[in-house]
Scaffold this active site. Sequence first.
Site: not given
Length: 219
Positions: A40, A66-69
């Site tokens: 990431r 970038i989205s939260q995992p």
Amino acid sequence: MKKFEDTYRHKGLRRQLVNLLREKGITDENVLEAINNIPRHFFLDSAFDKIAYEDRAFPIGEGQTISQPYTVAYQSQLLQIQRTEKVLEIGTGSAYQASVLAEMQTRVFTIERQKKLYEQNKQFIFRNKYPNIRFFYGDGFEGLPAYAQFDKIIITAAAPFIPPKLIEQLKEGGMMVIPVNEGDDRQRMLRITKLPGGEIKEESFELFSFVPMLVGKNG
């Protein structure tokens, strides 16, 4: 020039992240394996290197994140991904979500409306590893009619409504995962299944917070 190194420390942090996602209820082992396999920190500015594996969103420019995992894993799990499926993604952003889907052996068609982000993705670091990702610059509400029908559709921005043109581009039996505005700053995650005859079944899940899904192209 950023150096792309995936160290033992990074790999250890990814394992910790995967364990956290399990604790938060992610059970799809294919999703967890994909997240474990993808660095990431490659998708972020080097300033975020030490915190890239925290379970939170980070800015990537152009007002996007970038989205939260957990969000990436949650949406991917709801899609019930099968190998070789044809998946349309609305909102390429950093291409991290697209990479997770590609790692799961799908064919990904991803649209970005921000010209600058689309141009950045022309230098996508995993272009050789994931030739199964195709990038497009366009309006997500329009989808990609020339490439329809899709087995799965994923929207990675807050939609004001379920776009009818995307429903049209979904195969019968196909699924769409979409966060839809609930009247405040949060969205309800929905899973839409297209039934025989074109009817749709709607399932409702948790609340999330996404950047807005906007009409048209920017740039």
